[in-house]
Design an enzyme around this catalytic site. Structure first.
Site, PDB file in Angstrom:
ATOM      1  CG  ASN A  11       0.000  36.644  93.437  1.00 48.83           C
ATOM      2  OD1 ASN A  11       1.029  35.991  93.385  1.00 48.83           O
ATOM      3  ND2 ASN A  11      -0.034  37.934  93.095  1.00 48.83           N
ATOM      4  CG  ASP A  41      -3.713  39.067  93.269  1.00 50.99           C
ATOM      5  OD1 ASP A  41      -4.694  39.434  92.587  1.00 50.99           O
ATOM      6  OD2 ASP A  41      -2.535  39.289  92.944  1.00 50.99           O
TER       7      ASP A  41
END
Ligand code: CKP
Ligand code: MG
Length: 311
Positions: free
Chosen positions: A36, A256
């Site tokens: 991610n 993320d």
């Protein structure tokens, strides 16, 4: 060398709109905290690579295809001839209450070892991004992460560690024992407030943790406060930056996205306030859209969420 190298397990995530026990349609996505972050930075124009192991079947091919499509380099990835893809089922109950079921024990990704990371680490990167998920996967994955962190930091690569505690993978005590020594190789540690004592003694206060991390050579600690934004501890002092007010529809992947925004600012040479602003902005895009990374911004999109305050 790439701007950002990240190491971990990418999963095939099967998402249900409601309770899994009720059944219905599932949608298929690539998940994984480290990939991610790589996608987040690639969207912003940085050269990124992800390293891990994938299964030798359609699911492994799917993971690679998605990452490639997002501009993430995957040429260092190992295809595991035997082990299956790691899976994750996700059911959303409310915007910020999602439940996850992993099927990743014994997966290709969890068999990560030092051999898988040797060549990519030798090639070098400006930043190595690691999370506390990978060392939870297996002994060999923990060794690989430790080796990568140590080797990269010795050669001048900036090492970033996102604590990312996963209660479904290990206990807080196990996480603390594995993650605390890892911080000796990190320059940047990212954690939510409730994860901070996983790199110190149980119950340690934020100021204590930050001081001990500094003594180990960590120069920046970012404490994520969710809707309240972020508190950054640096050698120049403490800064708080508010979150960008948005309607949250899916908070998975927000951390993320935040990391990607911060690291993007770092790679661009922005000052601390601007790095933090980019972090909360990219985080806001992530929570405003479904999926871990699908809604992440490109560079031109950043200005869409520009007006918010620092203090
Ligand atoms: O901390 P985040 O919500 O940003 O992380 C989400 C990711 O890797 C998600 O993609 C999932 O697959 C995982 O964390 C995990 O292993 O839990
Ligand atoms: Mg997280």
């Amino acid at each position: 060398a790439v701007d950002l190298l990240t190491v971990g397990e990418s999963l095939v995530s099967l998402r249900a709109a409601g309770p899994l026990a009720v059944g219905g349609a599932l949608t298929m996505h690539v998940a994984g905290a480290e990939s991610n972050v790589a996608i987040g930075l690639a969207r912003l124009g940085h050269r990124t690579a992800w390293v891990g192991r994938v299964s030798d079947d359609e699911l492994g091919e799917y993971v690679l295809r998605q990452l490639r499509a997002e501009g993430v380099r995957v040429d260092g990835v190992t295809t595991d001839p035997e082990r299956p893809a790691g899976l994750m089922f996700l059911e959303r109950r409310t915007a910020d209450l999602t439940r996850v079921r992993y099927h990743r024990a014994g997966s290709a990704g969890s068999a990560l070892g030092v051999e898988d990371v040797r060549a990519p680490i030798a090639e070098g990167a400006r930043v190595l991004h690691l999370t506390g998920i990978t060392p939870a996967l297996s002994d060999s994955a923990r060794e690989a992460v430790t080796w990568a962190a140590e080797t990269a930091s010795r050669s001048g690569t900036l090492v970033c560690l996102d604590v990312n505690y996963r209660a479904r993978l290990w206990t807080r005590e196990e996480a603390r024992a594995a993650l605390t020594p890892l911080t000796t190789y990190a320059s940047l540690v990212i954690a939510s407030a409730d994860e901070l004592d996983l790199v110190d003694e149980p119950g340690a206060a934020e100021s204590t943790v930050v001081a001990r991390l500094a003594a180990r050579g960590v120069d920046t600690v970012l404490v994520k406060l969710g809707a309240d934004g972020v508190r950054a501890h640096t050698r120049e002092g403490v800064r708080h930056v508010a979150a960008v007010p948005v309607t949250a529809v899916d908070t998975v992947g927000a951390g993320d996205a935040f990391s990607a925004g911060y690291l993007s600012g770092l790679l661009d040479g922005l000052d601390l306030d601007d790095r933090l602003r980019r972090a909360v902005t990219v985080g806001a895009f992530a929570v405003s859209s479904h999926g871990d990374w699908e809604g992440l911004p490109r560079r031109a999109d950043l200005s869409l969420l520009d007006e918010h305050e620092t203090g």
